[in-house]
Motif scaffolding. Sequence first.
Motif, short mmCIF file in Angstrom:
data_model
loop_
_atom_site.label_atom_id
_atom_site.label_comp_id
_atom_site.label_asym_id
_atom_site.label_seq_id
_atom_site.Cartn_x
_atom_site.Cartn_y
_atom_site.Cartn_z
N TYR A 142 26.88 -10.31 3.75
CA TYR A 142 27.00 -11.76 3.92
C TYR A 142 26.11 -12.53 2.95
N GLY A 143 25.01 -11.93 2.54
CA GLY A 143 24.07 -12.63 1.67
C GLY A 143 24.25 -12.34 0.20
N GLY A 144 25.18 -11.45 -0.16
CA GLY A 144 25.45 -11.21 -1.57
C GLY A 144 24.52 -10.21 -2.23
N GLY A 145 24.19 -9.14 -1.56
CA GLY A 145 23.38 -8.08 -2.18
C GLY A 145 21.91 -8.41 -2.22
N GLY A 146 21.19 -7.69 -3.10
CA GLY A 146 19.75 -7.89 -3.21
C GLY A 146 18.97 -7.31 -2.06
N VAL A 147 19.52 -6.28 -1.37
CA VAL A 147 18.90 -5.69 -0.19
C VAL A 147 18.70 -4.20 -0.42
N VAL A 148 17.54 -3.68 0.00
CA VAL A 148 17.27 -2.26 -0.12
C VAL A 148 16.70 -1.74 1.20
N ALA A 149 17.15 -0.55 1.60
CA ALA A 149 16.58 0.14 2.75
C ALA A 149 15.73 1.29 2.24
N PHE A 150 14.51 1.39 2.76
CA PHE A 150 13.52 2.32 2.23
C PHE A 150 13.11 3.30 3.33
N ASP A 151 13.22 4.60 3.05
CA ASP A 151 12.89 5.63 4.02
C ASP A 151 11.40 5.95 3.92
N ASN A 152 10.62 5.37 4.84
CA ASN A 152 9.18 5.63 4.85
C ASN A 152 8.84 6.57 6.01
N ASN A 153 9.67 7.57 6.20
CA ASN A 153 9.45 8.57 7.24
C ASN A 153 9.04 9.88 6.58
N PRO A 154 7.75 10.23 6.65
CA PRO A 154 7.31 11.46 5.98
C PRO A 154 7.76 12.72 6.69
N THR A 155 8.28 12.60 7.90
CA THR A 155 8.70 13.79 8.65
C THR A 155 10.21 13.97 8.55
N ARG A 156 10.67 14.18 7.33
CA ARG A 156 12.08 14.47 7.07
C ARG A 156 12.99 13.35 7.57
N SER A 209 14.11 9.48 1.09
CA SER A 209 13.13 10.56 1.00
C SER A 209 13.91 11.86 0.84
N ASN A 210 13.21 12.97 0.78
CA ASN A 210 13.85 14.28 0.66
C ASN A 210 13.75 14.99 2.00
N PRO A 211 14.84 15.05 2.77
CA PRO A 211 14.75 15.65 4.11
C PRO A 211 14.57 17.17 4.09
N LEU A 212 14.65 17.78 2.90
CA LEU A 212 14.48 19.23 2.81
C LEU A 212 13.03 19.64 2.59
N LEU A 213 12.17 18.66 2.31
CA LEU A 213 10.76 18.96 2.06
C LEU A 213 9.94 18.68 3.32
N LEU A 214 8.89 19.45 3.48
CA LEU A 214 7.96 19.21 4.57
C LEU A 214 7.19 17.92 4.30
N SER A 215 6.66 17.33 5.36
CA SER A 215 5.94 16.07 5.21
C SER A 215 4.72 16.24 4.31
N THR A 216 4.10 17.42 4.33
CA THR A 216 2.92 17.64 3.48
C THR A 216 3.27 17.64 2.01
N MET A 238 15.35 -8.61 -0.11
CA MET A 238 15.18 -8.14 1.26
C MET A 238 14.86 -6.65 1.24
N ILE A 239 13.77 -6.25 1.92
CA ILE A 239 13.36 -4.84 2.01
C ILE A 239 13.34 -4.46 3.48
N ILE A 240 14.10 -3.41 3.83
CA ILE A 240 14.17 -2.92 5.21
C ILE A 240 13.47 -1.57 5.25
N TRP A 241 12.41 -1.46 6.02
CA TRP A 241 11.64 -0.22 6.12
C TRP A 241 12.10 0.58 7.33
N ASP A 242 12.57 1.80 7.08
CA ASP A 242 12.88 2.75 8.15
C ASP A 242 11.65 3.64 8.32
N THR A 243 11.00 3.58 9.47
CA THR A 243 9.70 4.23 9.64
C THR A 243 9.82 5.53 10.42
#
Length: 335
Positions: A142-156, A209-216, A238-243
Amino acid sequence: QLDTPAPVSNTPAPMQMPTTPIVPTDFHQSPPTPPTQTFTNQPAQFEAQPTPTTFVETDPLKISLLNAQKNEVPARLGWRGSLNRHLGTTLAPTEYERRVRVDETAVSTHWPGPRTIAVVNGKGGAGKTPTAILIAALLARYGGGGVVAFDNNPTRGTLGWRTEQGPHNATILDMVPQTEALMDPSARNGDVAAYTHHQTIDQFDVLRSNPLLLSTEQKLTPKELDGIQQVLTRYYRMIIWDTGNDEGDNLWLRIVSHDERSATLAANAVVVISQADREEPPATSLVDGFAGIAREVVTIPYDRAMREQWLRSDKLAPATRAAWLHAAAAVARGL
């Protein structure tokens, strides 16, 4: 469901204006002699009239509804919309459609400067990733782009699994060493696309993120996280953080802990309650438990499309899509 209070009229009673009685005239009689008028230099004396009471609406949702009706277009939804399209009628929209239009206006807004939204819950499987995806999708469509979702979950984190992959395999780990180059004045807008994955239907980007790698193996430092955020706020509005699920993790705390702003962030929160399984109690049954601790509570009905690997807003049932639109609008109204 938004309940609209009964309208309250604040218009003063009409003033009783003096009237001259109309009397039938006998044309055979002489006209009456007009009364003698005397003029003086004294100012006319007027009887004081009561000041009308003015009502000012302060509810943002009602203001939006009132503004939307000033330049209202005919109905587009339901049987009214069908008649308008096929018969050329101009039937007015229903109250439901008016509220949908208010939500569409809210998610279409462009604010001065970037905005960041964090989707948080300390429990795994609580619907954080679907919420991040669909909030980003509706804000972008609806807003015409410019939006990113960011995976900030270190546990896969599974943001990358549940969204479309671009023409590369880049993850957040590939962007970290390039943050300075991406912030350089010579960097071009398209350079960030080497690290993000564009969603062709819903028109937002994903930094996975890379779900195949361990959080460490892929855990960022707070400084690296700040660098990523600086890059994203330069290239996106717009930045959407998935935690993640670890509320004691430094990166989780980095997102939600802002000292004196923490109380404001909590008070401005929107709670999204979704029904993940058909056999679960309806999401509406849990509203009362959150109504007192959040700015707004939005419920999402069960939808089989929510279980698909790739989440797309166009695959949702109309009622589910409208519920997610209302959730995105609730968030937008707090920005």
